[in-house]
Design a protein around this motif. Structure first.
Motif, PDB file in Angstrom:
ATOM      1  N   PRO A  60      -3.887   7.092  -9.140  1.00 40.32           N
ATOM      2  CA  PRO A  60      -3.208   6.635  -7.925  1.00 40.32           C
ATOM      3  C   PRO A  60      -2.942   5.130  -7.984  1.00 40.32           C
ATOM      4  O   PRO A  60      -3.762   4.373  -8.487  1.00 40.32           O
ATOM      5  CB  PRO A  60      -4.214   6.956  -6.815  1.00 40.32           C
ATOM      6  CG  PRO A  60      -5.037   8.064  -7.374  1.00 40.32           C
ATOM      7  CD  PRO A  60      -5.120   7.820  -8.852  1.00 40.32           C
ATOM      8  N   GLY A  61      -1.785   4.727  -7.483  1.00 36.96           N
ATOM      9  CA  GLY A  61      -1.453   3.303  -7.445  1.00 36.96           C
ATOM     10  C   GLY A  61      -0.575   2.840  -8.586  1.00 36.96           C
ATOM     11  O   GLY A  61      -0.284   1.648  -8.697  1.00 36.96           O
ATOM     12  N   ASP A  62      -0.134   3.752  -9.434  1.00 34.66           N
ATOM     13  CA  ASP A  62       0.753   3.361 -10.541  1.00 34.66           C
ATOM     14  C   ASP A  62       2.052   2.730 -10.037  1.00 34.66           C
ATOM     15  O   ASP A  62       2.660   1.923 -10.726  1.00 34.66           O
ATOM     16  CB  ASP A  62       1.112   4.572 -11.416  1.00 34.66           C
ATOM     17  CG  ASP A  62       0.056   4.864 -12.462  1.00 34.66           C
ATOM     18  OD1 ASP A  62      -0.878   4.048 -12.608  1.00 34.66           O
ATOM     19  OD2 ASP A  62       0.175   5.904 -13.144  1.00 34.66           O
ATOM     20  N   ARG A  66       0.853  -1.193   0.000  1.00 34.44           N
ATOM     21  CA  ARG A  66       0.000   0.000   0.000  1.00 34.44           C
ATOM     22  C   ARG A  66       0.876   1.226   0.000  1.00 34.44           C
ATOM     23  O   ARG A  66       2.012   1.216   0.475  1.00 34.44           O
ATOM     24  CB  ARG A  66      -0.951   0.005   1.199  1.00 34.44           C
ATOM     25  CG  ARG A  66      -0.265   0.026   2.540  1.00 34.44           C
ATOM     26  CD  ARG A  66      -1.253   0.107   3.669  1.00 34.44           C
ATOM     27  NE  ARG A  66      -2.018   1.347   3.632  1.00 34.44           N
ATOM     28  CZ  ARG A  66      -2.728   1.804   4.648  1.00 34.44           C
ATOM     29  NH1 ARG A  66      -2.781   1.132   5.782  1.00 34.44           N
ATOM     30  NH2 ARG A  66      -3.406   2.931   4.545  1.00 34.44           N
ATOM     31  N   GLY A  67       0.361   2.281  -0.558  1.00 31.44           N
ATOM     32  CA  GLY A  67       1.074   3.544  -0.600  1.00 31.44           C
ATOM     33  C   GLY A  67       0.424   4.526   0.348  1.00 31.44           C
ATOM     34  O   GLY A  67       0.209   4.214   1.527  1.00 31.44           O
ATOM     35  N   ASN A  68       0.070   5.686  -0.175  1.00 37.32           N
ATOM     36  CA  ASN A  68      -0.467   6.728   0.691  1.00 37.32           C
ATOM     37  C   ASN A  68      -1.981   6.688   0.866  1.00 37.32           C
ATOM     38  O   ASN A  68      -2.505   7.350   1.744  1.00 37.32           O
ATOM     39  CB  ASN A  68      -0.081   8.101   0.134  1.00 37.32           C
ATOM     40  CG  ASN A  68       1.414   8.327   0.260  1.00 37.32           C
ATOM     41  OD1 ASN A  68       2.047   7.801   1.177  1.00 37.32           O
ATOM     42  ND2 ASN A  68       1.978   9.085  -0.654  1.00 37.32           N
ATOM     43  N   GLN A  69      -2.665   5.904   0.003  1.00 37.38           N
ATOM     44  CA  GLN A  69      -4.121   5.921   0.057  1.00 37.38           C
ATOM     45  C   GLN A  69      -4.633   5.276   1.335  1.00 37.38           C
ATOM     46  O   GLN A  69      -4.108   4.266   1.793  1.00 37.38           O
ATOM     47  CB  GLN A  69      -4.740   5.195  -1.138  1.00 37.38           C
ATOM     48  CG  GLN A  69      -4.886   6.079  -2.355  1.00 37.38           C
ATOM     49  CD  GLN A  69      -3.532   6.454  -2.951  1.00 37.38           C
ATOM     50  OE1 GLN A  69      -2.595   5.672  -2.864  1.00 37.38           O
ATOM     51  NE2 GLN A  69      -3.447   7.648  -3.500  1.00 37.38           N
ATOM     52  N   LYS A  70      -5.675   5.864   1.867  1.00 34.71           N
ATOM     53  CA  LYS A  70      -6.387   5.238   2.968  1.00 34.71           C
ATOM     54  C   LYS A  70      -7.670   4.680   2.401  1.00 34.71           C
ATOM     55  O   LYS A  70      -8.098   5.074   1.330  1.00 34.71           O
ATOM     56  CB  LYS A  70      -6.702   6.270   4.056  1.00 34.71           C
ATOM     57  CG  LYS A  70      -5.455   6.859   4.678  1.00 34.71           C
ATOM     58  CD  LYS A  70      -5.783   8.068   5.531  1.00 34.71           C
ATOM     59  CE  LYS A  70      -4.502   8.735   6.016  1.00 34.71           C
ATOM     60  NZ  LYS A  70      -3.746   9.363   4.911  1.00 34.71           N
TER      61      LYS A  70
HETATM   62 MG   LIG Z   1      -1.252   4.901  -3.638  1.00 35.38          MG
END
Ligand SMILES: [Mg+2]
Ligand SMILES: Nc1ncnc2c1ncn2[C@@H]1O[C@H](COP(=O)(O)OP(=O)(O)OP(=O)(O)O)[C@@H](O)[C@H]1O
Length: 117
Positions: free
Chosen positions: A89-91, A39-43
């Motif tokens: 987002p998520g690339d 996971r990255g920055n997304q909540k």
């Molecule tokens: Mg992300």
């Protein structure tokens, strides 16, 4: 002596084979590819992906690790963006590390020689 680096690409599983093909075409063959969760920055809340319910908010990603001379850095980074960037987002992300030693077990070659000869 050129610096040796590791380029670690963590990206969507979609289209990663196309990137590996493209790298092969420019002579980059040595790599490690792993299916990972991340996971990255997304909540967000839990979700389902291909029928599997994930409660941890982790998404399936692919991790591609390539150890090369620094002269390949821009080529690899640019190819990755060209093939895997959607703008959503998520690339994914690219992490670059300095490598201190490469040793080929078979013939005791080290560093640049272990990568290229
Ligand atoms: Mg992300
Ligand atoms: N800080 C980090 N540390 C370790 N791994 C990370 C980090 N950020 C992202 N990753 C890995 O990269 C994958 C893709 O991250 P992702 O593209 O969602 O980054 P992001 O910063 O959230 O950007 P975006 O806003 O485009 O989603 C993650 O699932 C995770 O495996």
């Amino acid at each position: 002596m050129t610096k040796i680096i590791k380029i670690e690409i963590i990206a969507r599983p979609r289209n990663y084979e196309e990137l590996i093909e493209a790298l092969n075409d420019i002579g980059i063959t040595g790599m490690t590819v792993t299916q990972v969760m991340g996971r990255g920055n997304q909540k967000g809340s839990s979700h389902s992906y291909r029928g599997i319910h994930y409660i941890t908010k982790l998404l399936p990603k692919v991790k591609i690790e390539i150890v090369v001379g620094e002269e390949f850095k821009d080529l690899i980074v640019n190819k990755t963006k060209e093939l895997l960037k959607t703008g959503s987002p998520g690339d994914g992300k690219i992490f670059i590390y300095d490598i201190t030693n490469v040793i080929r077990i078979r013939d005791d070659q080290e560093d640049q020689d272990a990568l290229t000869k």
